[in-house]
Design an enzyme around this catalytic site. Structure first.
Site, mmCIF file in Angstrom:
data_model
loop_
_atom_site.group_PDB
_atom_site.id
_atom_site.type_symbol
_atom_site.label_atom_id
_atom_site.label_comp_id
_atom_site.label_asym_id
_atom_site.label_seq_id
_atom_site.Cartn_x
_atom_site.Cartn_y
_atom_site.Cartn_z
ATOM 1 N N GLY A 113 0.824 -1.200 0.000
ATOM 2 C CA GLY A 113 0.000 0.000 0.000
ATOM 3 C C GLY A 113 0.861 1.254 0.000
ATOM 4 N N ILE A 137 -6.828 -3.026 1.658
ATOM 5 C CA ILE A 137 -8.294 -3.031 1.789
ATOM 6 C C ILE A 137 -8.818 -1.595 1.798
ATOM 7 C CG2 ILE A 137 -8.420 -5.234 3.030
ATOM 8 C CD1 ILE A 137 -9.022 -3.516 5.606
ATOM 9 N N ASP A 138 -7.960 -0.630 2.153
ATOM 10 C CA ASP A 138 -8.428 0.757 2.355
ATOM 11 C C ASP A 138 -8.766 1.480 1.050
ATOM 12 O OD1 ASP A 138 -7.836 0.226 5.008
ATOM 13 O OD2 ASP A 138 -5.874 1.194 4.927
ATOM 14 N N ARG A 173 -32.875 -1.247 18.340
ATOM 15 C CA ARG A 173 -31.686 -0.572 18.854
ATOM 16 C C ARG A 173 -30.957 0.234 17.780
ATOM 17 N NH1 ARG A 173 -29.583 -5.931 21.970
ATOM 18 N NH2 ARG A 173 -30.305 -5.353 24.049
#
Ligand code: F6P
Length: 359
Positions: A113, A137-138, A173
């Site tokens: 990366g 993954i970013d 919730r």
């Protein structure tokens, strides 16, 4: 084509399609070159620095298309420390160059990366033949529309939101799902849309807690019993975003909460939102096998890298632009992050769908 000696390493945080990419490179090389020798460096740049490698044959790359993780191991070797000697006074850059030369490599293939590609660029500028492959993954690597690993992580984050949806609905919730992505919001944005989140908070759009509360209360008014908040691990409030860099860093280094989701849960509770729950899929987002999209992307990137090696077209990062695989100079991408643009099309469409970005 004559003999090719190729060094290969996987660097930084792992992701799902590292093996698929290496397989792509090697499959291509065996087809394009008569004689190939593959030197696999262990645990990323560490292996290159300390001369720790394994000779690999085509057998090592068989059956790994679907295998998560990396057969070479990985480690984080921060770029900013590359010019600093190690604890024994070793000059790391010099050591990497020497090991490359000693083995007589024709090229070093770096799957990594941002930080890793900065080091790849440094080595290229130091005279080594380097080819970079865009891993993370970013999805924050500048110069490529897509990094491998991203779509697989989106799948997992989306699956988490899907699972949370049913239990949130049963109990009425508000749920915060904290999604990885370092300082950018790509995974959160995609998984948020894919999972039908009501609120999506990303670092590129600092949130106003009162606006988040308003979005949640509006849902209650509409008769909705539950809400899903997809929150990037790097999401920040407007107040924090406005702080001087130094003060912000201090806050990041001394966090009051385990992570962003817990901080947000506290902020919301103080504003009267009750019964909030937090789910953090964490590193599951980097695990398991690559999704079909990533397998295709990685195989294409790998094949292109092999062709570039055969053509001696070095010093470049292989990228995807407008669905075509191409390559850009390493120095063009090095040091730049690819952020989600708050003005982009996808953000506008998400807003049209009623997603609140808390701004
Ligand atoms: O860069 C990938 C990533 O998973 C980020 O999303 C996250 O911020 C970071 O790595 C986590 O790092 P580590 O695995 O070192 O905890």
């Amino acid at each position: 084509m004559g003999m090719k000696k190729i060094g290969m390493l996987t660097s930084g945080g792992d992701c799902q399609a590292l093996n698929a990419t290496m397989r792509g490179v090697v499959k291509g090389l065996y087809r394009l070159c008569d004689n190939v020798q593959i030197y696999g460096f262990i645990d990323g740049y560490k292996g290159l620095i300390y001369g720790n490698y394994r000779m690999l044959t085509s057998n090592d790359f068989s059956g790994i298309l679907t295998k998560g993780g990396t057969i070479l191991g990985s480690s984080r070797q921060p770029f900013k420390l590359m010019r600093k000697p190690d604890e024994n006074g070793l000059d790391k850059v010099k050591a990497m160059k020497e090991n490359y030369k000693k083995l007589g490599l024709d090229c070093l293939v770096v799957l990594g990366g941002n930080g890793s590609q900065k080091t790849a660029n440094l080595l290229s500028q130091e005279g080594l033949n380097v080819i970079g492959l865009p891993k993370t993954i970013d999805n924050d690597l500048w110069g490529t529309d897509m990094t491998f690993g991203f779509q697989s992580a989106v799948d997992i984050a989306t699956n988490t939101i899907d699972c949370i949806h049913t239990t949130a609905a049963s109990h009425g919730r508000a749920f915060i799902v904290e999604i990885m992505g370092h300082k950018v919001g790509w995974i959160t944005l995609y998984a948020g849309i894919a999972g039908g989140a009501d609120v999506v908070l990303i670092p590129e759009i600092p949130y106003d807690i009162d606006k988040v509360v308003k979005a949640l209360n509006e849902r209650t008014k509409e008769g909705k019993r539950f809400s899903i908040l997809a929150v990037a691990e790097g999401a920040v409030s407007k107040e924090v975003a406005a702080l001087p860099k130094k003060e912000r860093k201090k806050l990041e280094e001394n966090p009051q909460f385990v992570s962003t989701a817990y901080r947000l849960a506290d902020e919301l509770t103080r504003k009267g939102i009750q019964d909030i729950r937090v789910a953090v899929p964490g590193h599951t987002q980097r695990g398991g096998s690559p999704c079909p999209y990533d397998r295709v992307l990685s195989s294409r990137l790998g094949a292109k890298a092999a062709q570039m090696i055969a053509d001696k077209d070095y010093g470049k990062l292989v990228v995807l632009v407008n669905n075509e695989i191409t390559a850009i100079p390493l120095e063009e991408s090095a040091g730049k992050l690819k952020y989600v643009s708050p003005e982009s099309d996808i953000i506008e469409q998400a807003r049209t769908l009623g997603i609140s970005f808390g701004d």
